[in-house]
Design a protein around this motif. Structure first.
Motif, mmCIF file in Angstrom:
data_model
loop_
_atom_site.group_PDB
_atom_site.id
_atom_site.type_symbol
_atom_site.label_atom_id
_atom_site.label_comp_id
_atom_site.label_asym_id
_atom_site.label_seq_id
_atom_site.Cartn_x
_atom_site.Cartn_y
_atom_site.Cartn_z
ATOM 1 N N LEU A 229 0.849 -1.193 0.000
ATOM 2 C CA LEU A 229 0.000 0.000 0.000
ATOM 3 C C LEU A 229 0.881 1.237 0.000
ATOM 4 C CD1 LEU A 229 -2.586 -1.031 2.748
ATOM 5 C CD2 LEU A 229 -2.964 -0.990 0.299
ATOM 6 N N ASP A 230 0.456 2.258 -0.778
ATOM 7 C CA ASP A 230 1.243 3.500 -0.737
ATOM 8 C C ASP A 230 0.812 4.343 0.461
ATOM 9 O OD1 ASP A 230 -1.119 4.692 -1.391
ATOM 10 O OD2 ASP A 230 -0.630 4.995 -3.500
ATOM 11 N N GLY A 231 1.434 5.505 0.630
ATOM 12 C CA GLY A 231 1.192 6.337 1.807
ATOM 13 C C GLY A 231 -0.265 6.706 1.998
ATOM 14 N N VAL A 232 -0.935 7.098 0.892
ATOM 15 C CA VAL A 232 -2.330 7.550 0.988
ATOM 16 C C VAL A 232 -3.239 6.384 1.378
ATOM 17 C CG1 VAL A 232 -4.252 8.595 -0.275
ATOM 18 C CG2 VAL A 232 -1.925 9.348 -0.720
ATOM 19 N N SER A 233 -3.044 5.240 0.714
ATOM 20 C CA SER A 233 -3.891 4.071 1.019
ATOM 21 C C SER A 233 -3.712 3.643 2.456
ATOM 22 C CB SER A 233 -3.528 2.902 0.112
ATOM 23 O OG SER A 233 -3.600 3.297 -1.221
ATOM 24 N N MET A 234 -2.457 3.682 2.913
ATOM 25 C CA MET A 234 -2.180 3.265 4.290
ATOM 26 C C MET A 234 -2.857 4.235 5.267
ATOM 27 S SD MET A 234 -0.651 0.758 5.584
ATOM 28 C CE MET A 234 -0.757 0.301 7.305
ATOM 29 N N ALA A 235 -2.810 5.533 4.943
ATOM 30 C CA ALA A 235 -3.447 6.525 5.805
ATOM 31 C C ALA A 235 -4.948 6.255 5.878
ATOM 32 C CB ALA A 235 -3.183 7.922 5.274
ATOM 33 N N PHE A 236 -5.566 5.963 4.707
ATOM 34 C CA PHE A 236 -6.993 5.604 4.679
ATOM 35 C C PHE A 236 -7.263 4.417 5.583
ATOM 36 C CE2 PHE A 236 -8.074 7.987 0.761
ATOM 37 C CZ PHE A 236 -9.292 8.461 1.186
ATOM 38 N N PHE A 237 -6.425 3.399 5.416
ATOM 39 C CA PHE A 237 -6.609 2.163 6.171
ATOM 40 C C PHE A 237 -6.574 2.449 7.673
ATOM 41 C CE2 PHE A 237 -4.794 -1.752 8.092
ATOM 42 C CZ PHE A 237 -5.825 -2.611 7.769
ATOM 43 N N VAL A 238 -5.562 3.213 8.097
ATOM 44 C CA VAL A 238 -5.412 3.497 9.534
ATOM 45 C C VAL A 238 -6.587 4.310 10.050
ATOM 46 C CG1 VAL A 238 -3.996 4.721 11.239
ATOM 47 C CG2 VAL A 238 -2.904 3.328 9.483
ATOM 48 N N TRP A 239 -6.992 5.359 9.293
ATOM 49 C CA TRP A 239 -8.114 6.191 9.753
ATOM 50 C C TRP A 239 -9.411 5.386 9.842
ATOM 51 C CZ3 TRP A 239 -7.252 9.773 12.739
ATOM 52 C CH2 TRP A 239 -6.329 10.803 12.509
ATOM 53 N N ILE A 240 -9.641 4.543 8.844
ATOM 54 C CA ILE A 240 -10.891 3.759 8.846
ATOM 55 C C ILE A 240 -10.915 2.820 10.052
ATOM 56 C CG2 ILE A 240 -12.137 1.920 7.612
ATOM 57 C CD1 ILE A 240 -11.368 3.484 5.012
ATOM 58 N N ILE A 241 -9.768 2.191 10.337
ATOM 59 C CA ILE A 241 -9.709 1.298 11.503
ATOM 60 C C ILE A 241 -9.966 2.091 12.789
ATOM 61 C CG2 ILE A 241 -8.205 -0.232 12.867
ATOM 62 C CD1 ILE A 241 -9.112 -1.434 10.174
ATOM 63 N N ILE A 242 -9.295 3.261 12.911
ATOM 64 C CA ILE A 242 -9.480 4.090 14.115
ATOM 65 C C ILE A 242 -10.955 4.485 14.265
ATOM 66 C CG2 ILE A 242 -8.980 6.365 15.138
ATOM 67 C CD1 ILE A 242 -6.138 6.094 14.024
ATOM 68 N N LEU A 243 -11.569 4.905 13.139
ATOM 69 C CA LEU A 243 -12.978 5.320 13.184
ATOM 70 C C LEU A 243 -13.890 4.183 13.609
ATOM 71 C CD1 LEU A 243 -13.275 7.524 9.999
ATOM 72 C CD2 LEU A 243 -13.731 8.253 12.335
ATOM 73 N N MET A 244 -13.608 2.993 13.084
ATOM 74 C CA MET A 244 -14.460 1.848 13.415
ATOM 75 C C MET A 244 -14.342 1.486 14.896
ATOM 76 S SD MET A 244 -16.346 1.011 11.025
ATOM 77 C CE MET A 244 -16.603 1.739 9.435
ATOM 78 N N VAL A 245 -13.105 1.555 15.428
ATOM 79 C CA VAL A 245 -12.914 1.279 16.853
ATOM 80 C C VAL A 245 -13.674 2.325 17.671
ATOM 81 C CG1 VAL A 245 -11.208 1.241 18.729
ATOM 82 C CG2 VAL A 245 -10.696 0.129 16.541
ATOM 83 N N TYR A 246 -13.569 3.585 17.241
ATOM 84 C CA TYR A 246 -14.287 4.661 17.937
ATOM 85 C C TYR A 246 -15.796 4.407 17.923
ATOM 86 C CZ TYR A 246 -16.884 8.988 18.283
ATOM 87 O OH TYR A 246 -17.837 9.919 18.606
ATOM 88 N N CYS A 247 -16.303 4.022 16.738
ATOM 89 C CA CYS A 247 -17.744 3.750 16.602
ATOM 90 C C CYS A 247 -18.178 2.648 17.547
ATOM 91 C CB CYS A 247 -18.071 3.285 15.193
ATOM 92 S SG CYS A 247 -18.233 4.642 14.094
#
Lengths: 582, 87
Positions: A229-247
């Protein structure tokens, strides 16, 4: 042409619609009765059924239905030019949304404050309940997937907004604790919280060190981080995981700990956002640089797609759930329904209107607009970012520096989207539990099991579809699906109101025409997308996940159309008449 | 003074708008707690041994109205307990 004209035209039509059309509907069609004993009085228990002042109830209704969706839809739809979007928002609000929100409210009040789902159950039978549950389940699943992607995208595009949004969480918990323990009013603490957030937004705009920019941490766009994964995709991946944990955490906590105080802070943001953007519009007086109609928008036709791209802001089934779920239990007098229901829809129309204005005044010239809106995919991906940049440009009219304005508007939008996200995860949990009860699967009725299913399925839906922009971009392909589901829900509500009116021997064309229009548009759009795009038959890339979802929604749509034909064509001699005869 | 009063009224109205939803939630939480208390008080009547039975017995007259509201809310027209004649 000055953009103020759009606001003026929109306002005039809204005012005329409310003054004359809603009055006609209230007196001649719904025939509101000031002496009717509303459920708020009949079943008063001071918890759910509480007679509430008209203006207070309107405010509550408006803040419940206004969110990120009425901003996102129009911001995408200006791709076809500003005129079609403006016409649909303005006329849709007056002739469809107003009648729909107002009608569901009256129908519910006339039926002991029952929700649209329960009423559909009485009209169509038990199947309707399951149909309803599944439609809402798909709707909230779409919301989770779309908004998780949207928030991640905004965090990556506007890294200065991350810290102010994150700081809202501990502030909300502190307010919740203070209010619950010390029985204080939330007003002052929540305004302090808002000031802290905006103060943080000012600081992060000026200090790059405080901007949490994951792409930069991962070594920029061109780098390869993990799993190819490139930088942008990895950033998406991390944010989505963080958001889901928050949810997960937010939707399993008791409501008063986080959700309520955060809702309260966000309601201020709605008011602040609308006031500063409209004030900025008046002072700045920007020119419209977007084309009236866009002949270059050839890859996707505006008919029927525009009518599902702008869902909230023109007409939305979700409003019917709010009208018939909570608002109807608090209506003091039946005649208040016109102001609360119809004017609530008008408030949402104003939000959609400023979204259009922000997007069409952003660009310096028509060339820049066409570059930003080069394809429907680009419009989907960049729509909300364009709204933020355009809204920030409007706000500079009242003297706020551009970078700070951009951060503040993005904080407002992300907060809305986050509210929508965790509320819908919570709603999804309830529905999964209810389906568990319905189908006798006790395991999935448990809070943590149901929440896990909700969160994991949402995460899968964001991460699995292959979008054209690599990893995590599946989210915005889902927006048309979300719009379709939402409009179907509105179609069901309009059908119920039409049946009710018909059985009383009144003119039901007021709700019947918008219903036919909506059902035709949604069915047409679904057929187009399911068979010609996602199936791979036309040489396009087949997308199994979207094909399955689209097909399910299409089946629902056809089912509703058939039900509508059956219900409206049969004679009134069945046992259900009593339900709809009051 | 009028000016300040008007500002206060506007703030009150605004606060009321934002509290509508939360008021219902808090009231529901409190009602659930009350229901639990009711269950504890009536546990002896339901066949659950209760060490504080003598004291809860004295509470019955004061619980009459609340109990009546409760069984109506639970969808029972008449009191489900034979010793409890609230309606």
């Amino acid at each position: 042409m000055s953009a103020i004209w759009l606001a003026v035209v929109g306002t005039i039509v809204f005012v005329l619609g409310y003054r004359y059309y809603s009055k006609f509907v209230a007196e001649k069609i719904y025939r509101l009765d000031p002496n009717f004993v509303t459920p708020a009085h009949e079943f008063r228990d001071d918890v759910d059924f509480v007679p509430t002042k008209r203006s207070v109830l309107w405010g509550h209704h408006f803040t419940s239905v206004a969110g990120a969706a009425p901003i996102l839809g129009p911001a995408i739809a200006v791709y076809w030019g500003w005129l079609p979007a403006l016409l649909w928002v303005v006329l849709g609000t007056v002739f469809a949304a107003g009648v729909h929100d107002f009608g569901t409210l009256v129908l519910s009040v006339r039926n002991k404050g029952q929700s649209v789902g329960t009423l559909a159950n009485k009209l169509i039978g038990r199947n309707a309940k399951l149909l309803f549950l599944f439609i809402i389940l798909i709707l909230v699943l779409m919301v989770n997937a779309v908004f998780a992607w949207v928030i991640s995208n905004l965090f990556i595009r506007f890294p200065a907004s991350v810290l102010p949004v994150l700081i809202e969480i501990p502030l909300a918990i502190w307010i919740g604790y203070a209010v619950f323990k010390r029985k204080k009013s939330m007003l002052i603490p929540s305004i302090i919280a808002l000031l802290v957030m905006y103060g943080t937004a000012v600081v992060t705009s000026k200090v790059p060190f405080l901007q949490i920019d994951l792409v930069r941490y991962f070594g920029g766009e061109g780098s390869t981080v993990l799993f190819g994964l490139d930088g942008v995709s990895m950033a998406f991946f991390v944010w989505i995981i963080i958001l889901m944990v928050y949810c997960y955490i937010a939707s399993t906590l008791p409501v008063w700990k986080l959700l309520q105080p955060r809702d309260y802070i966000n309601s201020h943001q709605l008011v602040v956002g609308l006031v500063i953007m409209y004030a900025g519009l008046l002072f700045l007086n920007p020119e419209i640089t977007a084309p009236m109609t866009n002949p270059d928008a050839a890859d996707k036709s505006w008919l029927p797609l525009m009518f599902i791209t702008i869902a909230c802001g023109a007409i939305s089934g979700f409003h019917g759930l709010v009208s018939s779920g909570t608002t109807s239990k608090q209506l003091d007098k039946e005649t208040d329904a016109r102001f609360v229901g119809y004017f609530g829809a008008v408030g949402e129309g104003f939000l959609a209107l400023i979204s259009i204005i922000a997007c069409v005044t952003l660009f310096a010239n028509i060339g820049e607009f066409k570059e930003a809106y080069s394809s429907f995919g680009a419009a989907n991906q960049g729509g909300l970012g364009n709204f933020i940049a355009g809204g920030a440009q409007l706000v500079t009219g009242i003297g706020i520096p551009a970078d700070i304005a951009r951060t503040i508007i993005s904080v407002i939008v992300v907060s809305f989207a986050a509210t929508t996200l965790d509320s819908s995860v919570r709603l999804m949990r309830y529905i999964i539990s209810e389906l568990g009860v319905e189908y006798k699967v006790p395991t999935i009725t448990k809070t943590h099991v149901a929440t896990s299913i909700a969160v994991l399925s949402s995460a899968a839906l964001v991460l699995l579809p292959k979008g054209p922009n690599g990893f995590g971009s599946g989210g915005y392909i889902l927006w048309p699906l979300f719009g379709t589901t939402n409009q179907l829900l509105a179609g069901i509500s309009l059908l119920l109101i039409s049946v009710w009116l018909k059985r009383q021997g009144r003119n039901y064309l007021v709700t019947f025409i918008p219903m036919v229009f909506l059902l035709v548009m949604t069915t047409w759009a679904m057929i187009q997308q399911v068979f010609f795009e996602w199936s791979g038959l036309q040489g396009t890339n087949a997308n199994l996940l979207l094909f399955i979802f689209g097909a399910i929604i299409l089946v629902f749509a056809i089912w509703i159309v058939l039900t509508a034909i059956y219900e409206l064509s049969k004679k009134d001699n069945n046992s259900l008449d009593n339900t709809f005869k009051q | 003074m009028d000016y300040i009063n008007n500002i206060k009224k506007i703030f009150q109205w605004y606060d009321e708008i934002l509290s509508v939803q939360h008021r219902a939630e808090v009231a529901r939480e409190l009602r659930n707690e009350d229901d639990l208390f009711l269950l504890l008080c009536l546990s002896e009547t339901l066949g659950l041994p209760n060490p504080a039975f003598y004291y809860t017995l004295e509470l019955y007259p004061y619980m009459m109205e609340k109990f009546h509201d409760w069984h109506l809310r639970m969808g029972m027209e008449k009191s489900p307990l034979s010793g409890f004649r609230c309606c």
